[in-house]
Enzyme design. Structure first.
Site, PDB file in Angstrom:
ATOM      1  N   SER A  27       0.818  -1.215   0.000  1.00 43.36           N
ATOM      2  CA  SER A  27       0.000   0.000   0.000  1.00 43.36           C
ATOM      3  C   SER A  27       0.853   1.267   0.000  1.00 43.36           C
ATOM      4  O   SER A  27       1.538   1.533  -0.966  1.00 43.36           O
ATOM      5  CB  SER A  27      -0.972   0.000   1.181  1.00 43.36           C
ATOM      6  OG  SER A  27      -1.513  -1.278   1.370  1.00 43.36           O
ATOM      7  N   HIS A  84      -3.098  -1.473  -4.332  1.00 42.04           N
ATOM      8  CA  HIS A  84      -4.569  -1.498  -4.312  1.00 42.04           C
ATOM      9  C   HIS A  84      -5.106  -0.089  -4.086  1.00 42.04           C
ATOM     10  O   HIS A  84      -4.374   0.786  -3.623  1.00 42.04           O
ATOM     11  CB  HIS A  84      -5.067  -2.461  -3.224  1.00 42.04           C
ATOM     12  CG  HIS A  84      -4.727  -2.009  -1.832  1.00 42.04           C
ATOM     13  ND1 HIS A  84      -5.559  -1.218  -1.087  1.00 42.04           N
ATOM     14  CD2 HIS A  84      -3.631  -2.215  -1.065  1.00 42.04           C
ATOM     15  CE1 HIS A  84      -4.999  -0.959   0.073  1.00 42.04           C
ATOM     16  NE2 HIS A  84      -3.830  -1.550   0.108  1.00 42.04           N
TER      17      HIS A  84
END
Lengths: 68, 244
Positions: B123, B146
């Site tokens: 992330s 993501h």
């Protein structure tokens, strides 16, 4: 116990405020340390906050060391 | 006899105290002494656990607090003895703005910086990894790309989505401008379906991260040290210049 919820575990079981209050940042021998206060007023080293790799070789700053 | 007794007790206490600190060291580290090394001109910044933002996380979480790291980065920039910086990453991600703050700080340091993604750089760990001058990833390490998420109270209005969308663009822009990955490719990985269970995104393993141009090379400590020393020699070692 099995929980079926989109909430995080800590939203359902909030952590004890006291544990957070006991933890603090302090300077020890000129280095920034993250410590936890013990019952007898001494501090236990949790983490040394330094970028100098040699500080991590100093025995006085090993995690678990008790600072009076 | 009576005089001897207190002295004996003192001796006993001394040995007990010496013994207890040794026992303490063995308990914490499994060894009595740690090796000593000469002064280093390369400093190490480790980003571990969750990147903690404005909300303090519960104590069982291992966190990296940005308010601790930002002054350290300033100190590294200011100290003439420090010539290079290695960033160790093993993070699950965390607060977007704290992560972006760290990334911008690392990107704007004038000294050579090299990052190593070890177990995972997920992330918000992605922008932090690419912020350095040169980035390495361990062959077994992974990076999950993501879309960003929001926890806590969310007001259900279209503006909330717009705000999230803008925040998403800030992350994408940073990664694209600091690595060799194309924007389309990064977005494709970010919004891919079927790679993550019940989720959108892609888990990129070491070699793939290099192929996509996200990370510069595969390597570990040896490669990173060689690279940072190479970059220091290219810039001419600022530390020596100041001393002269």
């Amino acid at each position: 116990m099995i929980l079926y919820t989109p909430l995080s575990e800590t939203d359902i079981f909030p952590t004890d405020e006291q544990t957070l209050v006991k933890r603090q940042c302090m300077t020890h021998q000129g280095k920034m340390c993250f410590v936890e206060q013990k019952g007898d007023g001494s501090y236990e080293m949790l983490q040394l906050l330094s970028t100098d790799p040699n500080d991590f070789l100093n025995g006085d700053f090993q995690p678990g060391t008790i600072i009076k | 006899m009576t005089n001897d007794t207190p002295n004996k007790n003192d001796d006993k206490q001394d040995t007990q105290q010496g013994g207890s600190s040794l026992v303490q060291k063995i308990q914490q580290l499994g060894q009595a002494n740690v090796a000593q090394a000469p002064d280093s001109n390369i400093h190490v910044l480790s980003i571990i656990g969750q990147v903690e933002g404005h909300v303090q996380l519960p104590p069982q979480n291992k966190t990296t607090k940005y308010e601790h790291l930002l002054p350290q980065l300033i100190a590294i920039e200011q100290n003439p003895k420090i010539e290079g910086l290695i960033i160790l990453l093993n993070t699950v991600g965390g607060d977007v703005e704290a992560g972006l703050a760290l990334s911008e700080m690392i990107a704007s340091i004038s000294k050579p910086t090299v990052s190593i993604v070890l177990g995972g750089g997920h992330s918000i760990g992605v922008p932090i990894a690419v912020a350095s001058d040169y980035s390495y990833i361990a062959p077994t390490a992974t990076m999950t790309i993501h879309p960003i998420r929001l926890t806590g109270l969310v007001i259900g209005v279209p503006q909330t989505f717009e705000y999230l969308d803008k925040m998403q663009d800030r992350v994408i822009d940073f990664v694209v401008s600091h690595s060799h990955i194309k924007e389309d490719k990064f977005k494709e990985l970010m919004f891919a379906k079927g790679n993550l269970t019940r989720d959108i995104g892609t888990n990129v393993v070491g070699k793939d991260a290099v192929e996509y141009g996200l990370i510069d090379g595969i390597g570990g400590v040896k490669e990173a040290m060689q690279k940072v020393n190479e970059l220091i020699s290219q810039t001419g070692g600022q530390g020596e210049g100041v001393i002269q």
